[in-house]
Structures are given as C-alpha cells and as structure tokens.
Design an enzyme around this catalytic site. Structure first.
Site, PDB file in Angstrom:
ATOM      1  CD  GLU A 131      -2.867  -1.133   2.405  1.00 23.19           C
ATOM      2  OE1 GLU A 131      -2.804  -0.157   3.180  1.00 23.19           O
ATOM      3  OE2 GLU A 131      -3.686  -2.062   2.519  1.00 23.19           O
ATOM      4  CB  SER A 136       9.325  -3.082   4.146  1.00 22.57           C
ATOM      5  OG  SER A 136      10.013  -3.108   2.915  1.00 22.57           O
ATOM      6  CD  GLN A 303      46.191  -8.987 -13.764  1.00 22.86           C
ATOM      7  OE1 GLN A 303      46.480  -8.006 -13.081  1.00 22.86           O
ATOM      8  NE2 GLN A 303      46.962 -10.056 -13.855  1.00 22.86           N
ATOM      9  N   GLY A 365      31.273   3.030 -23.671  1.00 17.35           N
ATOM     10  CA  GLY A 365      30.227   3.889 -24.221  1.00 17.35           C
ATOM     11  C   GLY A 365      29.115   3.098 -24.877  1.00 17.35           C
ATOM     12  CD  GLU A 388       7.884 -11.641  -4.887  1.00 21.20           C
ATOM     13  OE1 GLU A 388       7.926 -12.599  -4.112  1.00 21.20           O
ATOM     14  OE2 GLU A 388       7.720 -11.743  -6.098  1.00 21.20           O
ATOM     15  N   GLY A 389      10.301  -7.724  -0.755  1.00 21.75           N
ATOM     16  CA  GLY A 389      11.219  -7.574   0.363  1.00 21.75           C
ATOM     17  C   GLY A 389      12.531  -6.967  -0.076  1.00 21.75           C
ATOM     18  CB  SER A 391      18.869  -5.562  -0.172  1.00 21.22           C
ATOM     19  OG  SER A 391      18.940  -6.104  -1.468  1.00 21.22           O
TER      20      SER A 391
END
Length: 404
Positions: A131, A136, A303, A365, A388-389, A391
């Site tokens: 809502e 949460s 690397q 780029g 859905e929750g 972190s």
C-alpha cells in the site's frame, strides 16, 4: 547413502533447453520494443500459452519437481530472455502461490485456472499486498475487510499499490486487515472475482525498468465478495485470530501472516530471476570482451577486464547455488532456520545489480546506449533489491534468524 549431484536430470535439461529456445527466439528479439512501449506483451504471453509455458499445468509440473529445481531453473531461463517480458509471463504465479499457500482445495481448483485462461483467451492475475503507506511495514496496512454476516459477504475498502497486473487482472488476490488490533497477524487474503463492482485500476506506474510488466494501483471501494472468497475459509481464520489474541501478550508462537507466507514461498524464485538477468548481462559482456579489439588485442586479454569477468562468473554461480539450496530445502520440507530463502534472494539480487553495472563498464560507451541490451538489463536488475522484500528487509530477516 545416495549419490550427491548438482547435475540436472534428462527431463530437467530438456525443459531448460526448451525454455532457453523460447527466450532466445521469441523474447529476446521483442525485448527492446516492449521496453519502449511500456505495455503488457499480450502476443508473447499468448505465444507462451500456445506452447504450454504460460499455463497452470506447466508451473505445477515445475513446482512439484521432487528436487525443487524446476521453478528456479524455469525462472532463470525466462529472465535470461528478458526481465520485463518474463515478469509479464510469470507475474500471475505470485497470485497463484498466494492461493496455493493459503487456500482450500476447492478454492485452488476454482480460481487458479481462471488466473491463466487458455491459449485462445489468456488471462492474468494480480497479488495485491503493498500500500502507499505499507510496503515493507505490513503492520501499517489500512485496507479493511469487514464481514457482513447477514449476507455472508466480505466488504473490502482501500488502495493497493505496486501490483503486478493490477487492474488488468482477471482475478485479484487482496490482502486486507480483518482485526486491526492484531497488527500483521490480523490480516487475511481474499479472492476478488472477475468484474466485481468497486474494483478499479488507479495510477499505472512508469518505471525505471521491467517496463513490459504492468504495475499499477488497485482501488477497492465497497468491494463485496462472497464468504467463500476468504482464502482458507472463515473457520480457519477465526481459529488463527483466536490464537493470535491469546499469544499477543504472552509473546508465544508466531502466527502465520497470509502475505508473508506468499513471500516466503517465492523468495528463492525471485533470486532465480536475478540470476537469469545477471547471467544474460555477463554473457553479453564476455562476448564483447572476446571480440572488441583495443591496442591490437581483444580487451579480455587485459587483466582489468578479465578479472572483472572472473568475479562476475563466480558471483553468478554462487548466487545460483544459494537459490538451488533454498529451493531444495523448501521442497524437502526443511525449515529456513537461518533464513536461507532470504539469503538466496538477497545475494542474487545484489549480484544482478553489480554484474549488470560491470557489464556496462566493460562495454564502455556502447554499454550506455540502447543499441546494446546491458543498459536495459541494468535498469531491470534494480527491481530485485526492492520488490518482495528489499535487501534491507532480507538482512533484517537473516539477522533475526541468526540471533535466535
């Protein structure tokens, strides 16, 4: 002792390859178009239905896979194709899980098929929990359901937000407050059948990512549903509320919350979605690094680029293993003692955000333009750490589990 293996069996590999083909041949070519249009991709959902991918039978087969890997495998492949289109295809599943987790056998048999329709007339469903002032913080939910005993009807009033397929769904599953004094333990879930008066679509959101998935407010104004639309039935609700009242002051056993039961069951699946998006971006970056020549050699021979790709591959594999573990535990009936479901969703979500960002960096780029898909994948990945929750909520769940 049985042999330990992480290998998919032959049936699972066939399903995976079948889904991968659909994702590569149907979803990928259409992804940019539907992202720009910001509309539900009905033709692709219908194509998925014709092939049997968008159907109750398909998801039931994956859900009842004895290894627990059917659903996460399917989610990863579809979201590898495109997150927005995939969410349009699988978004109905959250509402279906809501019914499967809380409904009676009769309710499951009656309403879940109506959520999907058929190949000639596809339908979608919506799970409505969040809502404007209660995301949460589910205890702050204001949507009310009041029982009219004389008519054996429930009257729903309130506004839901962030509802996937909200307003365009054939069937809505709505979480509402039935006893405000009990906080989140005083909630229940209701089926709102098709064409029920009083339910309407509010604002449709224009989003940063997953644009092909319809997200909107759902407004409920004196929405009346039969008593049979209370998931689980009134006897079960009265029993649960009585237990909650009894335990409210004693701090006793935890009483299951209808919305939380749905989210608990779906968190590893969301993790698998994130793995699919991360893998897609990694593969684009890997191919680019192999073919992009700078200073006389492919950039993968540098690397700095090679180590980024090594980290990306490692993180994706680790995320997948966490998702698979949680999915296997759920199927085997093993409790998430250390919040393993939340662990899988948390880590996979964060990996999706970081891997897609690294993919843009590797493409330079080009990665920042819409000519390449990693820009879209990065926008899509942002949702996994939110819906859905968040972190932060996952970390709270995990830390509380560890503190017990």
């Amino acid at each position: 002792m049985g042999e330990f293996t992480l290998e998919l069996n032959e049936d699972q590999r066939q399903v995976r390859d079948w889904l991968h083909g659909f994702a590569a041949d149907v979803m990928r070519p259409a992804a940019a178009e539907w992202d720009e249009r910001e509309e539900t991709p009905w033709p692709i959902i219908q194509e998925a239905a014709k092939l049997g991918i968008y159907s109750l039978d398909f998801y039931a087969q994956q859900f009842f896979d004895p290894t627990g890997l059917g659903i996460p495998m399917a989610m990863e492949e579809l979201f590898w194709g495109d997150a927005g289109i995939a969410l349009s295809i699988v978004g109905t599943g959250l509402a279906a899980v809501g019914v499967l987790a809380n409904g009676t056998e009769e309710q499951i048999g009656t309403w879940v098929p109506q959520m999907y329709g058929d190949a000639n007339d596809v339908k979608v469903a919506a799970f409505c929990s969040s809502e404007p002032d209660a995301g949460s913080d589910v205890a702050s939910m204001r949507t009310r359901a009041v029982y009219d005993e004389a008519k054996d009807e429930w009257v729903l009033n309130g506004t839901k937000t962030w509802a996937t397929n909200g307003g365009i769904a054939n069937v809505h599953v709505v979480v509402a407050v039935v006893d405000p004094e009990l906080g989140s333990k005083g909630h229940a879930s209701f089926i709102v059948p098709p064409r029920t008066p009083g339910l309407s679509q509010g604002q449709k959101f224009q989003k940063h990512g997953i644009r092909a998935s319809h997200t909107a407010e759902v407004v409920l104004e004196d929405v009346r549903v039969p008593g049979s639309c209370l998931l689980g039935g009134k006897d079960k609700l009265d029993e649960r509320l009585a237990r909650a009242r009894e335990k409210a002051e004693s701090g006793g056993e935890r009483v299951k919350n209808a919305a939380m039961a749905t989210f608990e069951a779906s968190r590893p699946a969301v993790g698998a979605m994130a793995v699919g998006t991360a893998r897609a971006a990694y593969e684009v970056a890997l191919d680019y690094a192999r073919t992009r020549v700078q200073f006389g050699r492919p950039i993968i021979e540098n690397q700095g680029v090679a180590f980024q790709l090594a980290d990306m591959a490692t993180q994706i594999d680790a995320a997948r293993l966490l998702v698979w573990r949680a999915s296997w535990m759920a199927t085997a009936g093993k409790p998430f003692t250390n919040a393993e479901g939340s662990m899988s969703k948390l880590y996979a979500s964060e990996v999706a955000k970081s891997v897609t960002a690294q993919a843009i960096q590797i493409l330079g780029g080009n990665g920042y333009t819409r000519e390449y898909p990693v820009e879209r994948m990065h926008r899509d990945a942002a949702i996994y750490t939110i819906f859905e929750g968040t972190s932060e909520i996952q970390r709270m769940v995990i830390s509380r589990a560890l503190a017990k």
